[in-house]
Scaffold this active site. Structure first.
Site, PDB file in Angstrom:
ATOM      1  CD  GLU A 259      -7.590  -7.339  13.984  1.00  0.00           C
ATOM      2  OE1 GLU A 259      -7.863  -6.273  13.839  1.00  0.00           O
ATOM      3  OE2 GLU A 259      -7.012  -7.837  13.051  1.00  0.00           O
TER       4      GLU A 259
ATOM      5  CB  ALA B 149     -10.445  -0.297  13.709  1.00  0.00           C
TER       6      ALA B 149
ATOM      7  CE  LYS C 223      -8.632  -7.462   9.820  1.00  0.00           C
ATOM      8  NZ  LYS C 223      -7.462  -6.728  10.505  1.00  0.00           N
TER       9      LYS C 223
ATOM     10  CD  GLU D 267     -29.199   8.554  20.094  1.00  0.00           C
ATOM     11  OE1 GLU D 267     -29.754   9.696  20.295  1.00  0.00           O
ATOM     12  OE2 GLU D 267     -29.745   7.596  19.596  1.00  0.00           O
TER      13      GLU D 267
ATOM     14  CB  SER E 105      -0.756   0.010   1.472  1.00  0.00           C
ATOM     15  OG  SER E 105      -1.749  -1.020   1.201  1.00  0.00           O
ATOM     16  N   GLY E 106       1.857   1.277   0.844  1.00  0.00           N
ATOM     17  CA  GLY E 106       2.739   2.512   0.851  1.00  0.00           C
ATOM     18  C   GLY E 106       3.382   2.681  -0.372  1.00  0.00           C
TER      19      GLY E 106
ATOM     20  N   GLY F 287      -0.856 -11.356  22.405  1.00  0.00           N
ATOM     21  CA  GLY F 287      -2.078 -10.608  23.074  1.00  0.00           C
ATOM     22  C   GLY F 287      -2.053  -9.146  22.283  1.00  0.00           C
TER      23      GLY F 287
ATOM     24  CB  THR G  36       1.399  -6.996   4.624  1.00  0.00           C
ATOM     25  OG1 THR G  36       2.804  -7.533   4.457  1.00  0.00           O
ATOM     26  CG2 THR G  36       0.457  -7.663   5.823  1.00  0.00           C
ATOM     27  CB  CYS G  37      -2.797  -3.744   3.522  1.00  0.00           C
ATOM     28  SG  CYS G  37      -4.391  -3.311   3.522  1.00  0.00           S
TER      29      CYS G  37
ATOM     30  CE1 TYR H 296      -4.591  -2.605  15.903  1.00  0.00           C
ATOM     31  CE2 TYR H 296      -2.364  -2.633  16.912  1.00  0.00           C
ATOM     32  CZ  TYR H 296      -3.572  -1.795  16.397  1.00  0.00           C
ATOM     33  OH  TYR H 296      -3.605  -0.403  16.640  1.00  0.00           O
ATOM     34  CB  ILE H 297      -1.993 -10.474  14.690  1.00  0.00           C
ATOM     35  CG1 ILE H 297      -1.640  -9.498  13.508  1.00  0.00           C
ATOM     36  CG2 ILE H 297      -2.268 -11.873  13.997  1.00  0.00           C
ATOM     37  CD1 ILE H 297      -0.250  -9.777  12.791  1.00  0.00           C
TER      38      ILE H 297
ATOM     39  CG  HIS I 156     -32.983   9.079  18.537  1.00  0.00           C
ATOM     40  ND1 HIS I 156     -32.306   8.224  19.789  1.00  0.00           N
ATOM     41  CD2 HIS I 156     -34.403   8.669  18.804  1.00  0.00           C
ATOM     42  CE1 HIS I 156     -33.293   7.777  20.387  1.00  0.00           C
ATOM     43  NE2 HIS I 156     -34.659   7.852  19.911  1.00  0.00           N
TER      44      HIS I 156
ATOM     45  CB  CYS J  11      -6.123  -4.794   6.073  1.00  0.00           C
ATOM     46  SG  CYS J  11      -4.452  -4.087   6.426  1.00  0.00           S
TER      47      CYS J  11
END
Ligand code: NDP
Length: 466
Positions: free
Chosen positions: A180, A339, A50, A438, A14-15, A174, A41-42, A176-177, A433, A47
């Site tokens: 997930e 995230a 996944k 909210e 990506s980069g 423990g 990788t992404c 991100y990977i 709402h 990403c």
């Protein structure tokens, strides 16, 4: 000697792709070297697949909830091979899209492992090329040496190629990977045990998120084996055994090593070309992504700054704009939203409560509730939201959420945080709402206030206030 190109980018992730296209848009003659699939990788093994696996797992929850909404005869069985075939088609489509983007931008693609062979000289696929500038965007790969035997386990690359759900899975780590895939594979029906050395998962995240993630994963069926050091992994006739520091042994049919990633720097002639690596093997760069060698820059995971796709893209574009465009652009690495795609997911941006409280007075607002969608079916699942607010200026310093749709909600609010929004701005924003989001504009009284130690005592730079 004359240059064949203005810029050679090593790595079509990506980069690298973002940098190459932006430089070409500024009129540069650009070549990208890639030894694997275009997309990096992404797109190929991170990403994107996944998240497609996460979506597959999310149907289990929907099927379980459906009767509560009046649906009858709801049943289903997950055949992973079907998902794997559909996923492979989608990744091939995206790879084709990336190739087309490069082609349409006038960027040349060279297949092969690239190696620096002097100032501005790159060997790739049997060719020797010369460029005014070289950008290393070679990414990272799973580390395999945290404990003995770890090389026997699958990595995230392998999990994303599975065609069958393992009956039981030991997830080691423990971060991100680990969290997930523990959540996703449990959703797909594996009996998952998550082994981690600390008591709480996701070191570095806001404490309230960390405290809530463990019970939420446990409620989804993940067995948590936390707070004990990990010693070694071995293979047995039945699968894998993980020996822990207290002498206990965890067993499963399959094992996933999720103990971090290492920058891809080996075999590229970097140090011979004067590119300094740091203690963790990453390319050391300055704020403009410039390495210690003349005419060599580096971006993304290979620099081990903030290892996230949007950061690599921003670094790549900043490099291209600065070197080939009319203005210098720098990436602000201090406020990066991210995230975690567990179930429930996490969205977070800005300072955590403890980090903010070390810098000065802080007001903390929070909301903890059962979201309408799942409460209706009797589920005890909860959503949690937190605003960390500067006690002096009222500026919102951190936004944190664990609960359904957290990544989508926090992405929107990250704009407000980047703009320097205050709690008063949140207060005068009318609610949409009925939504979960909210709650972020309906928090009236602080749940707690932290006092005012001096900024100097925190030992870190205060956030820039505009
Ligand atoms: P992380 O660095 O996030 O986590 C590594 C984990 O391995 C930590 O929990 C760490 O524990 C543990 N660990 C390391 N060494 C040992 C050891 N000797 N014994 C026991 N545990 C150990 O790496 P990941 O592999 O999870 O992810 C790599 C990168 O990929 C991340 O930096 C992230 O930026 C990116 N990523 C982002 C995602 C997203 O944005 N949603 C998804 C997936 C990856 P400890 O904390 O104690 O050091």
């Amino acid at each position: 000697m004359s240059h064949s190109h203005d810029l050679i980018v090593i790595g079509a992730g990506s980069g690298g792709v973002a940098a190459a296209r932006r430089a070409a848009a500024h009129g540069a003659r650009v070549l990208v070297a890639e030894s694997g699939r275009v997309g990096g990788t992404c797109v190929v093994r991170g990403c994107v697949p996944k998240k497609l696996m996460m979506y597959a797992a999310s149907y289990a929850q929907s099927l379980a909830e459906a009767p509560g909404y009046g649906w009858v005869d709801v049943s289903g069985r997950f055949e992973m091979a079907r998902w794997a075939d559909a996923k492979a088609r989608e990744i091939a489509r995206l790879e084709g899209h990336y190739r087309k983007l490069l082609d349409d931008s006038g960027v040349e693609l060279a297949a092969g492992h690239a190696r620096l062979a002097g100032a501005g000289v790159v060997e790739v696929g049997g060719r020797v090329l010369r460029a005014g500038r070289v950008l290393v965007a070679s990414g990272s790969a799973p580390a395999r040496d945290a404990i003995p035997g770890l090389e026997l386990a699958m990595t995230s690359d392998d999990v994303l190629e599975l065609r069958e759900v393992p009956a039981s899975l030991l997830v080691i780590g423990g971060g991100y990977i680990a969290v997930e895939f523990a959540s996703i594979l449990a959703g797909l029906g594996a009996k998952v045990t998550l082994a981690y050395r600390d008591a709480l998962l996701l070191r570095g995240f806001d404490q309230s998120l960390r405290e809530r993630l463990s019970p939420a994963l446990a409620a989804r069926g993940v067995e948590l084996a936390c707070g004990v050091a990990l010693q070694s992994l071995s293979r047995t006739a039945a699968g894998f055994e993980l020996l822990r520091g207290d002498g206990s042994v965890l067993r499963a049919a399959a094992a996933l090593n999720a103990t971090g990633r290492r920058p891809n720097t080996a075999g590229m002639g970097l140090e011979e070309a004067g590119v300094r690596l740091d203690a963790r093997g990453a390319i050391a760069v300055d704020v403009d992504s410039r390495s210690s060698a003349d005419a060599v820059w580096a971006i993304g995971d290979v620099t081990n700054r903030v290892n996230l796709t949007p950061v690599a893209i921003a670094e790549g574009r900043a490099f291209a704009d600065s070197e080939f465009g009319a203005r210098r652009v720098r990436v602000d690495h201090r406020t990066v939203a991210s995230a975690v795609f567990t179930d429930p997911p996490i969205g977070t941006v800005g300072l955590g409560e403890a980090a903010a409280a070390r810098l000065g007075p802080v007001d903390v607002y929070e909301s903890d509730f059962r979201p309408m969608r799942t409460a209706f079916t009797g589920s005890p699942a909860r959503s949690y939201m937190k605003l960390v607010v500067d006690g002096l200026s009222g500026r919102v310093l951190g936004i944190h959420m664990i609960g359904a749709d957290a990544p989508e909600i926090v992405q929107g609010l990250a704009v407000a945080l980047s703009c320097g929004a205050t709690k008063a701005d949140f207060d005068r924003t009318l609610a949409v709402h009925p939504t979960a989001a909210e709650e972020f504009v309906l928090m009236r009284e602080p749940a707690r206030r932290h006092g005012a130690p001096t900024i100097a005592s925190a030992g870190v730079a205060p956030p820039a206030l505009t």
